[in-house]
Design a protein around this motif. Structure first.
Motif, PDB file in Angstrom:
ATOM      1  N   ILE A  61       0.875  -1.162   0.000  1.00  0.00           N
ATOM      2  CA  ILE A  61       0.000   0.000   0.000  1.00  0.00           C
ATOM      3  C   ILE A  61       0.917   1.218   0.000  1.00  0.00           C
ATOM      4  O   ILE A  61       1.821   1.316   0.826  1.00  0.00           O
ATOM      5  N   ARG A  62       0.679   2.121  -0.939  1.00  0.00           N
ATOM      6  CA  ARG A  62       1.570   3.274  -1.073  1.00  0.00           C
ATOM      7  C   ARG A  62       0.737   4.520  -1.327  1.00  0.00           C
ATOM      8  O   ARG A  62      -0.230   4.480  -2.077  1.00  0.00           O
ATOM      9  N   SER A  63       1.107   5.610  -0.679  1.00  0.00           N
ATOM     10  CA  SER A  63       0.399   6.869  -0.899  1.00  0.00           C
ATOM     11  C   SER A  63       1.389   7.989  -1.165  1.00  0.00           C
ATOM     12  O   SER A  63       2.553   7.911  -0.772  1.00  0.00           O
ATOM     13  N   GLU A  64       0.895   8.981  -1.833  1.00  0.00           N
ATOM     14  CA  GLU A  64       1.623  10.236  -2.001  1.00  0.00           C
ATOM     15  C   GLU A  64       0.771  11.298  -1.331  1.00  0.00           C
ATOM     16  O   GLU A  64      -0.395  11.476  -1.674  1.00  0.00           O
ATOM     17  N   ALA A  65       1.340  11.961  -0.346  1.00  0.00           N
ATOM     18  CA  ALA A  65       0.586  12.953   0.411  1.00  0.00           C
ATOM     19  C   ALA A  65       0.568  14.288  -0.321  1.00  0.00           C
ATOM     20  O   ALA A  65       1.488  14.617  -1.069  1.00  0.00           O
ATOM     21  N   ALA A  66      -0.499  15.049  -0.097  1.00  0.00           N
ATOM     22  CA  ALA A  66      -0.600  16.386  -0.675  1.00  0.00           C
ATOM     23  C   ALA A  66       0.379  17.336   0.032  1.00  0.00           C
ATOM     24  O   ALA A  66       0.797  18.334  -0.529  1.00  0.00           O
ATOM     25  N   ALA A  67       0.756  16.999   1.282  1.00  0.00           N
ATOM     26  CA  ALA A  67       1.730  17.788   2.044  1.00  0.00           C
ATOM     27  C   ALA A  67       2.446  16.855   3.009  1.00  0.00           C
ATOM     28  O   ALA A  67       1.892  15.857   3.437  1.00  0.00           O
ATOM     29  N   ALA A  68       3.691  17.169   3.356  1.00  0.00           N
ATOM     30  CA  ALA A  68       4.469  16.331   4.266  1.00  0.00           C
ATOM     31  C   ALA A  68       3.887  16.396   5.679  1.00  0.00           C
ATOM     32  O   ALA A  68       3.489  17.458   6.142  1.00  0.00           O
ATOM     33  N   PRO A  69       3.822  15.243   6.389  1.00  0.00           N
ATOM     34  CA  PRO A  69       3.308  15.249   7.762  1.00  0.00           C
ATOM     35  C   PRO A  69       4.333  15.808   8.727  1.00  0.00           C
ATOM     36  O   PRO A  69       5.529  15.788   8.463  1.00  0.00           O
ATOM     37  N   ASP A  70       3.849  16.342   9.850  1.00  0.00           N
ATOM     38  CA  ASP A  70       4.803  16.776  10.859  1.00  0.00           C
ATOM     39  C   ASP A  70       5.017  15.635  11.855  1.00  0.00           C
ATOM     40  O   ASP A  70       4.349  14.607  11.793  1.00  0.00           O
ATOM     41  N   ALA A  71       5.959  15.816  12.761  1.00  0.00           N
ATOM     42  CA  ALA A  71       6.342  14.748  13.696  1.00  0.00           C
ATOM     43  C   ALA A  71       5.174  14.281  14.555  1.00  0.00           C
ATOM     44  O   ALA A  71       5.046  13.097  14.846  1.00  0.00           O
ATOM     45  N   ALA A  72       4.304  15.209  14.960  1.00  0.00           N
ATOM     46  CA  ALA A  72       3.166  14.831  15.805  1.00  0.00           C
ATOM     47  C   ALA A  72       2.231  13.877  15.062  1.00  0.00           C
ATOM     48  O   ALA A  72       1.697  12.938  15.633  1.00  0.00           O
ATOM     49  N   GLU A  73       2.038  14.121  13.768  1.00  0.00           N
ATOM     50  CA  GLU A  73       1.138  13.271  13.001  1.00  0.00           C
ATOM     51  C   GLU A  73       1.700  11.865  12.836  1.00  0.00           C
ATOM     52  O   GLU A  73       0.972  10.891  12.940  1.00  0.00           O
ATOM     53  N   THR A  74       2.985  11.739  12.572  1.00  0.00           N
ATOM     54  CA  THR A  74       3.555  10.404  12.404  1.00  0.00           C
ATOM     55  C   THR A  74       3.531   9.647  13.727  1.00  0.00           C
ATOM     56  O   THR A  74       3.401   8.439  13.740  1.00  0.00           O
ATOM     57  N   GLY A  75       3.609  10.340  14.845  1.00  0.00           N
ATOM     58  CA  GLY A  75       3.541   9.697  16.155  1.00  0.00           C
ATOM     59  C   GLY A  75       2.183   9.082  16.430  1.00  0.00           C
ATOM     60  O   GLY A  75       2.070   8.033  17.042  1.00  0.00           O
ATOM     61  N   THR A  76       1.107   9.739  15.959  1.00  0.00           N
ATOM     62  CA  THR A  76      -0.243   9.204  16.169  1.00  0.00           C
ATOM     63  C   THR A  76      -0.464   7.928  15.385  1.00  0.00           C
ATOM     64  O   THR A  76      -1.221   7.068  15.810  1.00  0.00           O
ATOM     65  N   ASP A  77       0.181   7.796  14.266  1.00  0.00           N
ATOM     66  CA  ASP A  77       0.043   6.590  13.445  1.00  0.00           C
ATOM     67  C   ASP A  77       0.624   5.371  14.142  1.00  0.00           C
ATOM     68  O   ASP A  77       0.197   4.249  13.871  1.00  0.00           O
ATOM     69  N   ALA A  78       1.596   5.570  15.002  1.00  0.00           N
ATOM     70  CA  ALA A  78       2.337   4.448  15.595  1.00  0.00           C
ATOM     71  C   ALA A  78       1.408   3.437  16.254  1.00  0.00           C
ATOM     72  O   ALA A  78       1.588   2.232  16.099  1.00  0.00           O
ATOM     73  N   HIS A  79       0.407   3.908  16.979  1.00  0.00           N
ATOM     74  CA  HIS A  79      -0.532   3.010  17.671  1.00  0.00           C
ATOM     75  C   HIS A  79      -1.275   2.136  16.671  1.00  0.00           C
ATOM     76  O   HIS A  79      -1.372   0.918  16.829  1.00  0.00           O
ATOM     77  N   TYR A  80      -1.814   2.738  15.632  1.00  0.00           N
ATOM     78  CA  TYR A  80      -2.587   1.989  14.637  1.00  0.00           C
ATOM     79  C   TYR A  80      -1.700   1.040  13.838  1.00  0.00           C
ATOM     80  O   TYR A  80      -2.080  -0.088  13.551  1.00  0.00           O
ATOM     81  N   LEU A  81      -0.522   1.509  13.470  1.00  0.00           N
ATOM     82  CA  LEU A  81       0.397   0.665  12.704  1.00  0.00           C
ATOM     83  C   LEU A  81       0.888  -0.518  13.538  1.00  0.00           C
ATOM     84  O   LEU A  81       1.041  -1.622  13.022  1.00  0.00           O
ATOM     85  N   ALA A  82       1.105  -0.297  14.832  1.00  0.00           N
ATOM     86  CA  ALA A  82       1.529  -1.393  15.713  1.00  0.00           C
ATOM     87  C   ALA A  82       0.438  -2.464  15.791  1.00  0.00           C
ATOM     88  O   ALA A  82       0.735  -3.661  15.792  1.00  0.00           O
ATOM     89  N   ALA A  83      -0.821  -2.051  15.820  1.00  0.00           N
ATOM     90  CA  ALA A  83      -1.923  -3.017  15.860  1.00  0.00           C
ATOM     91  C   ALA A  83      -1.972  -3.835  14.571  1.00  0.00           C
ATOM     92  O   ALA A  83      -2.158  -5.058  14.605  1.00  0.00           O
ATOM     93  N   ILE A  84      -1.776  -3.179  13.432  1.00  0.00           N
ATOM     94  CA  ILE A  84      -1.755  -3.894  12.155  1.00  0.00           C
ATOM     95  C   ILE A  84      -0.564  -4.849  12.118  1.00  0.00           C
ATOM     96  O   ILE A  84      -0.691  -6.000  11.707  1.00  0.00           O
ATOM     97  N   GLU A  85       0.594  -4.369  12.582  1.00  0.00           N
ATOM     98  CA  GLU A  85       1.798  -5.209  12.595  1.00  0.00           C
ATOM     99  C   GLU A  85       1.580  -6.465  13.442  1.00  0.00           C
ATOM    100  O   GLU A  85       1.981  -7.565  13.053  1.00  0.00           O
ATOM    101  N   GLN A  86       0.935  -6.326  14.594  1.00  0.00           N
ATOM    102  CA  GLN A  86       0.671  -7.478  15.454  1.00  0.00           C
ATOM    103  C   GLN A  86      -0.248  -8.484  14.772  1.00  0.00           C
ATOM    104  O   GLN A  86      -0.050  -9.686  14.860  1.00  0.00           O
ATOM    105  N   ARG A  87      -1.276  -7.983  14.081  1.00  0.00           N
ATOM    106  CA  ARG A  87      -2.182  -8.890  13.380  1.00  0.00           C
ATOM    107  C   ARG A  87      -1.486  -9.615  12.239  1.00  0.00           C
ATOM    108  O   ARG A  87      -1.701 -10.802  12.022  1.00  0.00           O
ATOM    109  N   VAL A  88      -0.642  -8.894  11.518  1.00  0.00           N
ATOM    110  CA  VAL A  88       0.113  -9.511  10.421  1.00  0.00           C
ATOM    111  C   VAL A  88       0.999 -10.625  10.989  1.00  0.00           C
ATOM    112  O   VAL A  88       1.046 -11.731  10.463  1.00  0.00           O
ATOM    113  N   ALA A  89       1.702 -10.336  12.092  1.00  0.00           N
ATOM    114  CA  ALA A  89       2.577 -11.331  12.722  1.00  0.00           C
ATOM    115  C   ALA A  89       1.774 -12.544  13.195  1.00  0.00           C
ATOM    116  O   ALA A  89       2.225 -13.683  13.063  1.00  0.00           O
TER     117      ALA A  89
END
Length: 102
Positions: A43-71
């Protein structure tokens, strides 16, 4: 077969939801391929604008949940933030576990 493939489809849906929630997305795509005895989903996206550090930090929780399910399904998970502000998420599942009935 259907249940196992459906779980993987749900993971694609969740990953796309995380990507779109970050910032306005200029484009997003996903690819499914069979490579080296594995089912690869990218899955690949191109953003309309670069995210700031706070936004990438919020993703961590959701991405960790997906990573656990994949594992838990015997797969591998990889996520990268692209310099353009987009995101690349790749999962690989052993083909034999993907196609076994269950």
């Amino acid at each position: 077969y259907r249940a196992r493939l459906r779980v993987r489809a749900v993971l694609v849906q969740e990953a796309l939801a995380v990507i779109v929630a970050r910032k306005p997305v200029a484009s997003a795509e996903f690819r499914v391929a069979i490579r080296q005895k594995s089912l690869a989903i990218e899955i690949r996206s191109e953003a309309a604008a670069a995210p700031d550090a706070a936004e990438t930090g919020t993703d961590a929780h959701y991405l960790a949940a997906i990573e656990q399910r994949v594992a838990s399904l015997g797969g591998k998970f990889q996520c990268a933030y692209l310099p353009s502000g987009g995101t690349s998420i790749t999962t690989r599942f052993p083909l034999e576990s993907t196609l076994l009935p269950g």
